[in-house]
Design a protein around this motif. Structure first.
Motif, PDB file in Angstrom:
ATOM      1  N   VAL A   1       0.840  -1.207   0.000  1.00 48.05           N
ATOM      2  CA  VAL A   1       0.000   0.000   0.000  1.00 48.05           C
ATOM      3  C   VAL A   1       0.867   1.246   0.000  1.00 48.05           C
ATOM      4  N   GLU A   2       1.927   1.241   0.803  1.00 51.77           N
ATOM      5  CA  GLU A   2       2.811   2.400   0.867  1.00 51.77           C
ATOM      6  C   GLU A   2       3.518   2.633  -0.465  1.00 51.77           C
ATOM      7  N   PHE A   3       3.977   1.556  -1.104  1.00 54.87           N
ATOM      8  CA  PHE A   3       4.623   1.686  -2.411  1.00 54.87           C
ATOM      9  C   PHE A   3       3.672   2.299  -3.437  1.00 54.87           C
ATOM     10  N   LEU A   4       2.421   1.856  -3.417  1.00 57.66           N
ATOM     11  CA  LEU A   4       1.452   2.303  -4.414  1.00 57.66           C
ATOM     12  C   LEU A   4       1.098   3.774  -4.248  1.00 57.66           C
ATOM     13  N   LYS A   5       1.113   4.252  -3.014  1.00 58.52           N
ATOM     14  CA  LYS A   5       0.689   5.638  -2.783  1.00 58.52           C
ATOM     15  C   LYS A   5       1.807   6.658  -2.989  1.00 58.52           C
ATOM     16  N   GLN A   6       3.086   6.184  -2.993  1.00 57.16           N
ATOM     17  CA  GLN A   6       4.209   7.109  -3.097  1.00 57.16           C
ATOM     18  C   GLN A   6       4.338   7.690  -4.499  1.00 57.16           C
ATOM     19  N   ARG A   7       4.816   8.930  -4.562  1.00 55.89           N
ATOM     20  CA  ARG A   7       5.059   9.574  -5.851  1.00 55.89           C
ATOM     21  C   ARG A   7       6.314   9.010  -6.500  1.00 55.89           C
ATOM     22  N   LYS A   8       6.311   8.990  -7.832  1.00 55.40           N
ATOM     23  CA  LYS A   8       7.390   8.330  -8.573  1.00 55.40           C
ATOM     24  C   LYS A   8       8.737   9.020  -8.415  1.00 55.40           C
ATOM     25  N   ARG A   9       8.746  10.290  -8.040  1.00 50.42           N
ATOM     26  CA  ARG A   9      10.028  10.990  -7.966  1.00 50.42           C
ATOM     27  C   ARG A   9      10.931  10.461  -6.855  1.00 50.42           C
ATOM     28  N   VAL A  10      10.368   9.724  -5.895  1.00 49.78           N
ATOM     29  CA  VAL A  10      11.206   9.158  -4.850  1.00 49.78           C
ATOM     30  C   VAL A  10      12.210   8.163  -5.431  1.00 49.78           C
ATOM     31  N   TRP A  11      11.876   7.572  -6.591  1.00 52.82           N
ATOM     32  CA  TRP A  11      12.788   6.626  -7.231  1.00 52.82           C
ATOM     33  C   TRP A  11      14.047   7.310  -7.747  1.00 52.82           C
ATOM     34  N   TRP A  12      13.996   8.604  -7.988  1.00 52.33           N
ATOM     35  CA  TRP A  12      15.205   9.339  -8.371  1.00 52.33           C
ATOM     36  C   TRP A  12      16.211   9.333  -7.226  1.00 52.33           C
TER      37      TRP A  12
ATOM     38  N   SER B   1      16.675  11.985   4.442  1.00 56.56           N
ATOM     39  CA  SER B   1      15.726  13.024   4.865  1.00 56.56           C
ATOM     40  C   SER B   1      14.734  13.336   3.752  1.00 56.56           C
ATOM     41  N   LEU B   2      15.183  13.302   2.502  1.00 60.88           N
ATOM     42  CA  LEU B   2      14.280  13.530   1.366  1.00 60.88           C
ATOM     43  C   LEU B   2      13.291  12.374   1.199  1.00 60.88           C
ATOM     44  N   ILE B   3      13.769  11.151   1.432  1.00 56.87           N
ATOM     45  CA  ILE B   3      12.879   9.987   1.368  1.00 56.87           C
ATOM     46  C   ILE B   3      11.784  10.094   2.416  1.00 56.87           C
ATOM     47  N   ILE B   4      12.165  10.407   3.640  1.00 60.17           N
ATOM     48  CA  ILE B   4      11.182  10.528   4.726  1.00 60.17           C
ATOM     49  C   ILE B   4      10.203  11.651   4.433  1.00 60.17           C
TER      50      ILE B   4
ATOM     51  N   ALA C   1       4.920  13.374   3.022  1.00 59.60           N
ATOM     52  CA  ALA C   1       4.275  14.470   2.288  1.00 59.60           C
ATOM     53  C   ALA C   1       3.045  14.002   1.527  1.00 59.60           C
ATOM     54  N   VAL C   2       3.074  12.768   1.030  1.00 56.19           N
ATOM     55  CA  VAL C   2       1.947  12.254   0.256  1.00 56.19           C
ATOM     56  C   VAL C   2       0.678  12.190   1.101  1.00 56.19           C
ATOM     57  N   GLU C   3       0.826  12.076   2.413  1.00 54.68           N
ATOM     58  CA  GLU C   3      -0.341  11.993   3.298  1.00 54.68           C
ATOM     59  C   GLU C   3      -0.994  13.356   3.541  1.00 54.68           C
ATOM     60  N   PHE C   4      -0.268  14.429   3.219  1.00 58.00           N
ATOM     61  CA  PHE C   4      -0.824  15.759   3.456  1.00 58.00           C
ATOM     62  C   PHE C   4      -1.611  16.281   2.263  1.00 58.00           C
ATOM     63  N   GLU C   5      -1.636  15.517   1.162  1.00 57.27           N
ATOM     64  CA  GLU C   5      -2.437  15.910   0.013  1.00 57.27           C
ATOM     65  C   GLU C   5      -3.914  15.679   0.321  1.00 57.27           C
ATOM     66  N   ASN C   6      -4.714  16.670   0.081  1.00 58.92           N
ATOM     67  CA  ASN C   6      -6.162  16.602   0.328  1.00 58.92           C
ATOM     68  C   ASN C   6      -6.499  16.245   1.778  1.00 58.92           C
ATOM     69  N   ASN C   7      -5.628  16.698   2.711  1.00 55.69           N
ATOM     70  CA  ASN C   7      -5.844  16.476   4.145  1.00 55.69           C
ATOM     71  C   ASN C   7      -5.962  15.004   4.517  1.00 55.69           C
TER      72      ASN C   7
END
Length: 245
Positions: free
Chosen positions: A4-15, A73-76, A81-87
């Motif tokens: 579930v966590e993998f699916l919700k994360q934005r793709k830029r974390v892979w950079w 720190s960027l990964i964390i 950060a993804v959880e703060f979208e749309n509250n």
């Protein structure tokens, strides 16, 4: 939880976790084409390092191990950060499972990303070494020992970051924390290459140099710190999750 966590994360974390180590090792390849035979091998006896250790040492030119503190720190930041979208954070912490899953799932996904980070580094580093010197044979024990130190040390660092996060409760504050620890580690390690057990944030940098005794000392120290930090995190985990981005 991990799926579930993998699916919700934005793709830029892979950079950060996959592409960055490869890019850095491409730069390392360019550097080694000039310095491997012309400098490193010439001074090998003086440096008292094996051929693979020379390649790992040359990677320090780019402060790779120390940059992990900033990358983490960027990964964390991305993981939260993804959880703060749309509250979504308010909905998440209001669920009956918040104490059991919220922070623990974030730690697990961070550990998974960190594992990918180091695997990406070691594979691309091995390819770089073979491209520079085709006569090099993989030293499995050396690679496993170095990888173990860096990965287990990373687990200790992850728990340290999460403990700080639960205390300051501000996600963006982790980036400043990463920069500060990175600068501190660089200043300590590069001013004194001697291994000191009481400086756990330098374990990543010492990984390719350690003796057998130092290897076990690092493992034991990390296990103790991981246990202590995890207990503190679980205690704080039961409190309110009022957190800002």
């Amino acid at each position: 939880m991990i799926k579930v966590e993998f699916l919700k994360q934005r793709k830029r974390v892979w950079w950060f976790v996959f592409v960055f180590p490869i890019i850095l090792n491409v730069l390392l390849y360019i550097d080694l084409t000039f310095r491997y035979r012309g400098y490193l091998l010439v001074h090998q006896n003086e440096l008292a390092l094996t051929n693979w250790q020379l390649i790992f040492k040359e990677q320090t030119v780019f402060y790779f191990s120390e940059l992990y503190y900033l990358i983490l720190s960027l990964i964390i930041y991305e993981v939260f950060a993804v959880e703060f979208e749309n509250n979504a954070w308010l909905t998440l912490i209001s669920s009956p499972f918040r104490n059991k899953y919220t922070i623990n799932s974030k730690m697990l996904i961070t550990v998974a990303y960190t594992f990918i980070f180091w695997v990406s580094d070691y594979i691309s580093l091995y390819v770089t070494g073979k491209a520079i010197d085709s006569s090099l044979e993989i030293s499995l024990i050396f690679f496993l020992k170095t990888f173990t130190i860096q990965f287990v040390s990373s687990l200790m660092i992850i728990l340290t970051y999460f403990l700080i996060l639960l205390l300051i409760r501000k996600v963006s504050g982790m980036i400043a924390t990463g920069i500060l620890i990175m600068i501190l580690t660089i200043s300590i390690y590069y001013n004194n290459y001697n291994f000191e057990i009481y400086l756990p944030f330098t374990y990543l940098s010492h990984a390719f140099r350690v003796t057998e005794n130092q290897f076990y000392m690092i493992l034991l120290a990390n296990i103790m710190l991981i246990f202590v930090f995890y207990l503190f995190i679980q205690r704080l985990n039961k409190r309110s999750f009022e957190m800002k981005l």
